[in-house]
Motif scaffolding. Structure first.
Motif, PDB file in Angstrom:
ATOM      1  N   CYS A 172       0.762  -1.150  -0.172  1.00 12.91           N
ATOM      2  CA  CYS A 172      -0.153  -0.055   0.064  1.00 12.91           C
ATOM      3  C   CYS A 172       0.913   1.003   0.056  1.00 12.91           C
ATOM      4  O   CYS A 172       1.655   1.482   1.079  1.00 12.91           O
ATOM      5  CB  CYS A 172      -0.944  -0.040   1.388  1.00 12.91           C
ATOM      6  SG  CYS A 172      -1.715   1.378   1.418  1.00 12.91           S
ATOM      7  N   LEU A 173       0.834   1.964  -1.109  1.00 15.41           N
ATOM      8  CA  LEU A 173       1.873   3.132  -1.132  1.00 15.41           C
ATOM      9  C   LEU A 173       1.252   4.227  -0.271  1.00 15.41           C
ATOM     10  O   LEU A 173       2.161   4.790   0.249  1.00 15.41           O
ATOM     11  CB  LEU A 173       1.735   3.722  -2.490  1.00 15.41           C
ATOM     12  CG  LEU A 173       2.564   5.085  -2.634  1.00 15.41           C
ATOM     13  CD1 LEU A 173       4.097   4.619  -2.740  1.00 15.41           C
ATOM     14  CD2 LEU A 173       2.258   5.403  -4.161  1.00 15.41           C
ATOM     15  N   SER A 174       0.041   4.517   0.114  1.00 14.99           N
ATOM     16  CA  SER A 174      -0.564   5.648   0.889  1.00 14.99           C
ATOM     17  C   SER A 174       0.089   5.272   2.331  1.00 14.99           C
ATOM     18  O   SER A 174       0.311   6.069   2.948  1.00 14.99           O
ATOM     19  CB  SER A 174      -1.836   5.751   0.567  1.00 14.99           C
ATOM     20  OG  SER A 174      -2.560   4.514   1.144  1.00 14.99           O
TER      21      SER A 174
ATOM     22  N   ASP B  87      10.936   2.149   0.240  1.00 11.11           N
ATOM     23  CA  ASP B  87      11.019   0.668   0.164  1.00 11.11           C
ATOM     24  C   ASP B  87      12.091   0.004  -0.806  1.00 11.11           C
ATOM     25  O   ASP B  87      11.524  -0.764  -1.753  1.00 11.11           O
ATOM     26  CB  ASP B  87       9.537   0.172  -0.195  1.00 11.11           C
ATOM     27  CG  ASP B  87       9.479  -1.486   0.125  1.00 11.11           C
ATOM     28  OD1 ASP B  87      10.045  -2.004   0.830  1.00 11.11           O
ATOM     29  OD2 ASP B  87       8.362  -2.145  -0.787  1.00 11.11           O
ATOM     30  N   PRO B  88      13.311  -0.017  -0.626  1.00 11.99           N
ATOM     31  CA  PRO B  88      14.324  -0.586  -1.189  1.00 11.99           C
ATOM     32  C   PRO B  88      14.259  -2.140  -1.471  1.00 11.99           C
ATOM     33  O   PRO B  88      14.670  -2.491  -2.232  1.00 11.99           O
ATOM     34  CB  PRO B  88      15.756  -0.012  -0.617  1.00 11.99           C
ATOM     35  CG  PRO B  88      15.322   0.252   0.605  1.00 11.99           C
ATOM     36  CD  PRO B  88      13.933   0.740   0.818  1.00 11.99           C
TER      37      PRO B  88
ATOM     38  N   ARG C 228       2.516   3.627   3.309  1.00 15.83           N
ATOM     39  CA  ARG C 228       4.125   3.674   3.326  1.00 15.83           C
ATOM     40  C   ARG C 228       4.267   5.212   3.531  1.00 15.83           C
ATOM     41  O   ARG C 228       5.203   5.666   3.899  1.00 15.83           O
ATOM     42  CB  ARG C 228       4.799   2.990   2.129  1.00 15.83           C
ATOM     43  CG  ARG C 228       5.137   1.516   2.330  1.00 15.83           C
ATOM     44  CD  ARG C 228       6.057   1.120   1.392  1.00 15.83           C
ATOM     45  NE  ARG C 228       6.251   1.885   0.440  1.00 15.83           N
ATOM     46  CZ  ARG C 228       5.908   1.617  -1.132  1.00 15.83           C
ATOM     47  NH1 ARG C 228       5.329   0.408  -1.293  1.00 15.83           N
ATOM     48  NH2 ARG C 228       6.290   2.188  -2.069  1.00 15.83           N
ATOM     49  N   LEU C 229       3.802   5.984   2.638  1.00 22.19           N
ATOM     50  CA  LEU C 229       3.985   7.592   2.578  1.00 22.19           C
ATOM     51  C   LEU C 229       3.510   8.172   3.846  1.00 22.19           C
ATOM     52  O   LEU C 229       4.214   8.970   4.395  1.00 22.19           O
ATOM     53  CB  LEU C 229       3.084   8.152   1.337  1.00 22.19           C
ATOM     54  CG  LEU C 229       3.778   7.836   0.099  1.00 22.19           C
ATOM     55  CD1 LEU C 229       2.806   8.436  -0.970  1.00 22.19           C
ATOM     56  CD2 LEU C 229       5.226   8.421  -0.070  1.00 22.19           C
ATOM     57  N   ILE C 230       2.361   7.671   4.557  1.00 22.36           N
ATOM     58  CA  ILE C 230       1.915   8.429   5.829  1.00 22.36           C
ATOM     59  C   ILE C 230       2.756   7.933   6.967  1.00 22.36           C
ATOM     60  O   ILE C 230       3.283   8.837   7.822  1.00 22.36           O
ATOM     61  CB  ILE C 230       0.494   7.921   6.052  1.00 22.36           C
ATOM     62  CG1 ILE C 230      -0.488   8.437   5.187  1.00 22.36           C
ATOM     63  CG2 ILE C 230       0.106   8.118   7.453  1.00 22.36           C
ATOM     64  CD1 ILE C 230      -1.850   8.039   5.156  1.00 22.36           C
ATOM     65  N   SER C 231       3.285   6.783   6.869  1.00 26.68           N
ATOM     66  CA  SER C 231       4.173   6.226   8.022  1.00 26.68           C
ATOM     67  C   SER C 231       5.425   6.745   7.919  1.00 26.68           C
ATOM     68  O   SER C 231       5.990   7.015   8.880  1.00 26.68           O
ATOM     69  CB  SER C 231       4.164   4.770   8.240  1.00 26.68           C
ATOM     70  OG  SER C 231       4.435   4.121   7.087  1.00 26.68           O
ATOM     71  N   GLY C 232       5.916   6.891   6.588  1.00 28.58           N
ATOM     72  CA  GLY C 232       7.414   7.628   6.428  1.00 28.58           C
ATOM     73  C   GLY C 232       7.423   9.168   6.679  1.00 28.58           C
ATOM     74  O   GLY C 232       8.176   9.635   7.413  1.00 28.58           O
ATOM     75  N   ALA C 233       6.180   9.514   6.259  1.00 24.28           N
ATOM     76  CA  ALA C 233       6.291  11.250   6.593  1.00 24.28           C
ATOM     77  C   ALA C 233       5.790  11.341   8.192  1.00 24.28           C
ATOM     78  O   ALA C 233       6.560  12.456   8.678  1.00 24.28           O
ATOM     79  CB  ALA C 233       4.837  11.828   6.112  1.00 24.28           C
TER      80      ALA C 233
END
Length: 89
Positions: A22-24, A79-80, A26-31
């Motif tokens: 889920c891209l969103s 996410d490498p 990952r973006l929310i938790s990364g931010a």
């Protein structure tokens, strides 16, 4: 279930959880990790600028931890590990 099916199932790589697809998410938790890292960094930085003193060991530890949080947030976002897939035939 045929015997050859059981052997192929044990050799298959484990699937990633739904979070990493889920891209969103990952973006929310990364931010959130990057934001918390910036917040932790600004604490000792503000003290050093107000008092015009060099940092003590605790402030250096806080700044190092803040950079660790920021780096962790970037790794979660890009996410490498998910991009390094081996083709096993």
């Amino acid at each position: 279930m045929a015997p050859e099916d059981a052997g192929s199932a044990s050799r298959a790589s484990p699937a990633k959880g739904p979070f990493w697809s889920c891209l969103s998410c990952r973006l929310i938790s990364g931010a959130a990790l990057i934001g918390s890292g910036v917040w932790v960094y600004l604490g000792p930085r503000k003290i050093m600028q107000q008092r015009r003193v060099p940092p003590n060991m605790w402030q250096v530890t806080q700044i190092t931890f803040a950079f660790g949080l920021i780096c962790w947030g970037v790794v979660v976002m890009i996410d490498p590990a998910g991009k390094l897939k081996k083709d096993v035939k």
